[in-house]
Motif scaffolding. Structure first.
Motif, PDB file in Angstrom:
ATOM      1  N   LYS A  88     -16.848 -27.511  -8.168  1.00  0.00           N
ATOM      2  CA  LYS A  88     -17.474 -26.825  -9.284  1.00  0.00           C
ATOM      3  C   LYS A  88     -16.525 -25.782  -9.847  1.00  0.00           C
ATOM      4  O   LYS A  88     -15.628 -25.305  -9.148  1.00  0.00           O
ATOM      5  N   PRO A  89     -16.673 -25.435 -11.123  1.00  0.00           N
ATOM      6  CA  PRO A  89     -15.827 -24.390 -11.694  1.00  0.00           C
ATOM      7  C   PRO A  89     -15.938 -23.085 -10.912  1.00  0.00           C
ATOM      8  O   PRO A  89     -16.956 -22.803 -10.270  1.00  0.00           O
ATOM      9  N   VAL A  90     -14.898 -22.292 -11.020  1.00  0.00           N
ATOM     10  CA  VAL A  90     -14.839 -21.016 -10.304  1.00  0.00           C
ATOM     11  C   VAL A  90     -15.962 -20.100 -10.787  1.00  0.00           C
ATOM     12  O   VAL A  90     -16.274 -20.041 -11.987  1.00  0.00           O
ATOM     13  N   LEU A  91     -16.585 -19.364  -9.856  1.00  0.00           N
ATOM     14  CA  LEU A  91     -17.666 -18.451 -10.211  1.00  0.00           C
ATOM     15  C   LEU A  91     -17.168 -17.362 -11.146  1.00  0.00           C
ATOM     16  O   LEU A  91     -15.974 -17.042 -11.184  1.00  0.00           O
ATOM     17  N   THR A  92     -18.088 -16.789 -11.881  1.00  0.00           N
ATOM     18  CA  THR A  92     -17.751 -15.776 -12.872  1.00  0.00           C
ATOM     19  C   THR A  92     -17.190 -14.522 -12.204  1.00  0.00           C
ATOM     20  O   THR A  92     -17.813 -13.973 -11.280  1.00  0.00           O
ATOM     21  N   PRO A  93     -15.986 -14.072 -12.604  1.00  0.00           N
ATOM     22  CA  PRO A  93     -15.426 -12.840 -12.027  1.00  0.00           C
ATOM     23  C   PRO A  93     -16.335 -11.647 -12.317  1.00  0.00           C
ATOM     24  O   PRO A  93     -17.084 -11.619 -13.296  1.00  0.00           O
ATOM     25  N   TRP A 125     -17.862 -29.337 -21.635  1.00  0.00           N
ATOM     26  CA  TRP A 125     -17.165 -28.581 -20.598  1.00  0.00           C
ATOM     27  C   TRP A 125     -17.884 -28.811 -19.267  1.00  0.00           C
ATOM     28  O   TRP A 125     -19.072 -29.123 -19.216  1.00  0.00           O
ATOM     29  N   ARG A 126     -17.159 -28.640 -18.197  1.00  0.00           N
ATOM     30  CA  ARG A 126     -17.781 -28.654 -16.868  1.00  0.00           C
ATOM     31  C   ARG A 126     -18.405 -27.280 -16.635  1.00  0.00           C
ATOM     32  O   ARG A 126     -17.724 -26.251 -16.694  1.00  0.00           O
ATOM     33  N   LEU A 127     -19.716 -27.259 -16.341  1.00  0.00           N
ATOM     34  CA  LEU A 127     -20.462 -26.007 -16.296  1.00  0.00           C
ATOM     35  C   LEU A 127     -21.061 -25.756 -14.925  1.00  0.00           C
ATOM     36  O   LEU A 127     -21.456 -26.692 -14.217  1.00  0.00           O
ATOM     37  N   THR A 128     -21.124 -24.484 -14.581  1.00  0.00           N
ATOM     38  CA  THR A 128     -21.875 -24.011 -13.420  1.00  0.00           C
ATOM     39  C   THR A 128     -22.628 -22.748 -13.837  1.00  0.00           C
ATOM     40  O   THR A 128     -22.021 -21.804 -14.344  1.00  0.00           O
ATOM     41  N   GLU A 129     -23.933 -22.764 -13.614  1.00  0.00           N
ATOM     42  CA  GLU A 129     -24.756 -21.617 -13.998  1.00  0.00           C
ATOM     43  C   GLU A 129     -25.350 -20.992 -12.736  1.00  0.00           C
ATOM     44  O   GLU A 129     -25.775 -21.703 -11.815  1.00  0.00           O
TER      45      GLU A 129
END
Length: 511
Positions: A88-93, A125-129
């Motif tokens: 999964k994409p990197v978590l939000t900084p 886009w590849r998304l992670t929420e």
């Protein structure tokens, strides 16, 4: 990858002698001349394999090491890439303001509405929420994974190209043959059918593709300046079942337009003239031969050659060697005489003539040594075993009578076509890998890896009104050129800054 690049450089460096020095498989005579002219230096290069570069141990070692190095580089990268695709994409900084691209604004929309708008804007886009503290929510989006795909395709295509070229060197063959344009035939039945033949490492010449070619006519068109306009050989061919049924199929063979049959390609490389001579021996028997003479001037097709005859009716080898005949000299398609010196004014056969020396004696054809069809063995002349008995300029229909009653008659001239047969079972693979290599390179250079994060945090203003603070951050994984504009467009679509915010952070500008 560093090792592979070093080996690729060494391979290019190792191939340079193959381009700068004569190679034995292409021109053995030139190699021997080079060695004789350079003494110990030429002999040293020969021992080191510089005249057989592509078959040498050291070139093969570099080639094999490059192959192994690429495999060792690409296999781990492929597994890592497959793992990244599943991740999964990197978590939000925590602090998006530290990123190279940053925008912030406030909106009356709720967090849920902001997240829904972000998902719509970042479709593809590849998304992670995820949920964060204080009711905040964030989206991590990443794009540009095809860049690494293109990179891997490029390197795997290079690996496949190297392998296909190596296999091609093992199983390809190439042969050249001269065929008279008078209905003469050539069949690809073995190496003996060729004038010269270059086999691959695994080709012994016993299992060639079966086909036959018949050259019926040859057409050459020249400009008034003598420059060639076009060449065409009117041929017929047969392959497969045609060989059993005797069916011939017509084809107009032209330069750079090969005949493709059964995996082989037949090219028209060149052409020339083949004078016809008839020798009438003292006992009344005749021998007629039409042998190609090679052009020595491609502007006028002035040609040289030697047509050789064995005397009939003589069984004693020693006596036969004393009475062999060779007609050697020059042929001019459009004759011009400067005194008694023959030259040619035009490449078309408008006024053909020959200037010949008739040689009699031992031609050396029975010595067991190979001999060029275009010239006599000069050693026989130097030893006095082959002597000139006549010299004359002849036009078609004219003849020379020798002192023993032998008559040499110049009958006329025929055209010949110089054909090349090429077989490479890996050519389609080479083309496919080359196309994939270019596509992979273009993909890896044009697509950029980039990331964007969106955080929506609910707040309450001093007057008790609920608002949402939207913070965006962007990061280009590779070259940042052009990403600022894309990030600005995303931010403009997602943010609706208040007037005071617009003055503090102008639209389209990152803080």
């Amino acid at each position: 990858m560093r090792t592979a690049l070093i080996l690729l450089f060494l391979l290019a460096l190792a191939a340079m002698p193959g381009a700068l020095l004569p190679q034995r498989d292409l021109n053995a005579g030139a190699v021997e001349d080079y060695i004789a002219a350079n003494g110990w230096w030429g002999r040293l290069l020969d021992r080191l394999g510089f005249f057989d570069v592509y078959a040498s141990v050291w070139f093969s070692a570099i080639y094999l090491l490059l192959f192994v190095s690429l495999i060792g580089c690409l296999v781990p990268r492929t597994f890592e890439y497959a793992k990244a695709l599943r991740g999964k994409p990197v978590l939000t900084p925590r602090n998006l303001a530290r990123l190279p691209h940053h925008r912030e604004g406030r909106t009356d929309a709720g967090v849920t509405e902001v997240m829904a708008g972000a998902r719509r804007r970042l479709r593809g886009w590849r998304l992670t929420e995820r949920e964060e503290d204080d009711g905040a929510r964030s989206i991590s989006a990443e794009r540009g994974y095809l860049r690494e795909t293109g990179n891997l395709v490029f390197h795997f295509a290079m690996l496949g190209l190297i392998g296909a070229l190596a296999l091609g060197k093992m199983y390809q063959y190439e042969g050249q043959v001269i065929v008279l344009a008078d209905g003469s035939e050539f069949c690809n039945s073995g190496t003996y059918a060729y004038d010269s033949f270059q086999p691959g490492l695994r080709v012994d010449g016993t299992d060639l593709t079966q086909f036959c070619v018949r050259v019926n006519d040859f057409t050459a068109n020249f400009l008034p300046s003598g420059a060639a306009d076009y060449f065409r050989a009117d041929i017929e061919y047969q392959t497969g079942e045609d060989l059993e049924t005797g069916t011939w199929r017509p084809y107009a063979l032209e330069v750079n337009d090969p005949l493709r049959i059964a995996g082989d390609r037949v090219y028209l490389l060149g052409n020339g003239y083949a004078p016809t001579f008839t020798v009438t021996f003292p006992n009344g028997e005749q021998r007629t031969q039409t042998i190609q003479w090679r052009p020595v001037d491609l502007q006028t097709y002035l040609s040289e050659g030697a047509t050789k005859f064995d005397p009939p009716g003589i069984t004693d080898p020693a006596e036969r060697r004393e009475k062999q005949i060779a007609v050697t000299g020059l042929f001019a398609p459009t004759a011009v005489l400067q005194g008694n010196v023959l030259a040619s004014a035009f490449p078309e056969a408008r006024d053909p003539a020959v200037a010949v020396d008739v040689m009699r004696g031992d031609l050396g054809t029975n010595s067991g040594r190979g001999q060029s069809i275009f010239e006599i063995d000069q050693r026989m002349v130097d030893q006095g075993r082959l002597e000139r008995v006549a010299r004359e300029n002849l036009r078609p229909g004219e003849e020379i009578r020798l002192d023993d009653g032998t008559v040499v008659h110049f009958d006329g001239v025929e055209r010949f076509a110089y054909l090349q047969v090429s077989h490479d079972p890996t050519q389609v693979w080479v083309l496919g890998f080359a196309v994939a290599l270019v596509l992979g390179l273009v993909t890896s250079l044009t697509i950029k890896r980039r990331r964007v994060w969106v955080r929506a945090t609910p707040i309450t203003d001093d007057d008790g009104t609920g608002r949402t603070v939207v913070v965006l951050g962007g990061l280009a994984r590779t070259d940042q050129a052009g990403y600022g504009e894309e990030f600005g467009r995303i931010a403009d679509d997602l943010l609706e800054p208040e007037p005071e915010d617009a003055e503090r952070v102008p639209a389209g500008r990152e803080t």
